[in-house]
Motif scaffolding. Sequence first.
Motif, mmCIF file in Angstrom:
data_model
loop_
_atom_site.group_PDB
_atom_site.id
_atom_site.type_symbol
_atom_site.label_atom_id
_atom_site.label_comp_id
_atom_site.label_asym_id
_atom_site.label_seq_id
_atom_site.Cartn_x
_atom_site.Cartn_y
_atom_site.Cartn_z
ATOM 1 N N LEU A 150 96.904 79.682 53.384
ATOM 2 C CA LEU A 150 95.885 80.714 53.206
ATOM 3 C C LEU A 150 95.905 81.667 54.400
ATOM 4 C CD1 LEU A 150 93.547 81.833 51.540
ATOM 5 C CD2 LEU A 150 92.029 80.217 52.677
ATOM 6 N N GLY A 151 96.428 82.890 54.207
ATOM 7 C CA GLY A 151 96.549 83.844 55.298
ATOM 8 C C GLY A 151 97.473 83.313 56.379
ATOM 9 N N ASP A 152 97.270 83.775 57.614
ATOM 10 C CA ASP A 152 98.037 83.273 58.751
ATOM 11 C C ASP A 152 97.469 81.955 59.250
ATOM 12 O OD1 ASP A 152 99.904 85.419 58.941
ATOM 13 O OD2 ASP A 152 98.317 86.665 59.766
ATOM 14 N N SER A 153 96.165 81.775 59.076
ATOM 15 C CA SER A 153 95.501 80.524 59.427
ATOM 16 C C SER A 153 94.150 80.501 58.725
ATOM 17 C CB SER A 153 95.316 80.393 60.950
ATOM 18 O OG SER A 153 94.672 81.531 61.491
ATOM 19 N N ALA A 154 93.697 79.306 58.378
ATOM 20 C CA ALA A 154 92.412 79.182 57.674
ATOM 21 C C ALA A 154 91.796 77.823 57.971
ATOM 22 C CB ALA A 154 92.600 79.376 56.174
ATOM 23 N N TYR A 155 90.478 77.770 57.910
ATOM 24 C CA TYR A 155 89.725 76.570 58.259
ATOM 25 C C TYR A 155 88.547 76.446 57.296
ATOM 26 C CZ TYR A 155 87.097 73.258 61.253
ATOM 27 O OH TYR A 155 86.430 72.180 61.753
ATOM 28 N N SER A 156 88.302 75.236 56.810
ATOM 29 C CA SER A 156 87.219 74.992 55.860
ATOM 30 C C SER A 156 86.305 73.892 56.381
ATOM 31 C CB SER A 156 87.803 74.589 54.501
ATOM 32 O OG SER A 156 86.780 74.194 53.607
ATOM 33 N N VAL A 157 84.999 74.066 56.204
ATOM 34 C CA VAL A 157 84.041 73.052 56.631
ATOM 35 C C VAL A 157 82.875 73.032 55.650
ATOM 36 C CG1 VAL A 157 82.793 74.646 58.156
ATOM 37 C CG2 VAL A 157 82.672 72.174 58.584
ATOM 38 N N VAL A 158 82.328 71.841 55.397
ATOM 39 C CA VAL A 158 81.193 71.674 54.486
ATOM 40 C C VAL A 158 80.101 70.887 55.205
ATOM 41 C CG1 VAL A 158 80.392 70.719 52.293
ATOM 42 C CG2 VAL A 158 82.690 71.697 52.455
ATOM 43 N N ASN A 159 78.862 71.359 55.100
ATOM 44 C CA ASN A 159 77.734 70.695 55.743
ATOM 45 C C ASN A 159 76.591 70.488 54.762
ATOM 46 O OD1 ASN A 159 78.615 70.450 58.586
ATOM 47 N ND2 ASN A 159 78.653 72.682 58.522
ATOM 48 N N LEU A 160 75.840 69.421 54.968
ATOM 49 C CA LEU A 160 74.676 69.110 54.141
ATOM 50 C C LEU A 160 73.416 69.216 54.981
ATOM 51 C CD1 LEU A 160 73.503 67.963 51.435
ATOM 52 C CD2 LEU A 160 73.729 65.685 52.479
#
Length: 222
Positions: A150-160
Amino acid sequence: MRSLPLPLALTARLSPVVVLAAVGWALSSGPLAAPQAAEHKPAEEKTDTRSESAPSTSTVPKTYSASPAPCEAVAKKTIEALVPGAKTAGKEIPSTDSELRRTCSWNALKGYDYRWLDVSYEVMESDEAAQKSYQAHTEKQSGGGAVPGLGDSAYSVVNLTTEDKQETREGVVFARAANALVTITYNGSDFESKKAPGTDTINKGAIKAAKEAVAALESDKD
């Protein structure tokens, strides 16, 4: 169906906000270099100005010079799937510089099920500035991970989060493509069960929107 009051946290969430603000721009601007002191020469010495090289005016071209239309970045069918009941046209949030920073939002309450989606773009002066801003965003997060391809770099995070026994789960994807940043925010709640959608549901939804938003950016390249 009777109207259902929203929890305070979600009511506040309905007020449009601009996701990308001062962090990227503060990091992209740097102090100007101090001018060099002029060299003093004897009065009788003559300088051949023809031998002096003219200052270079060349600059590294930017891959992206303006943000694409964020409300057109995600397919209609994707909006219908991620935010059921929302107007697929979306609502663009006013920006202080609409060429460089743009955000579109979709939100809807269908029955007891609530969803919110933001797509934001920020175009910066250079790849280096965008990379620094990307790092600043991701370093503030924890528990997430890289999104390959995804693109040159990508980061995903999920919070509750939980407020007044009501759960809300939010996923955020940060992606960098050359000198541009793409930020996706996707969250949801169920007001009947008081539970939030599963982590996988929110994470996959945010990543899907991010992939379409990055593709829209790349297709809009000068």
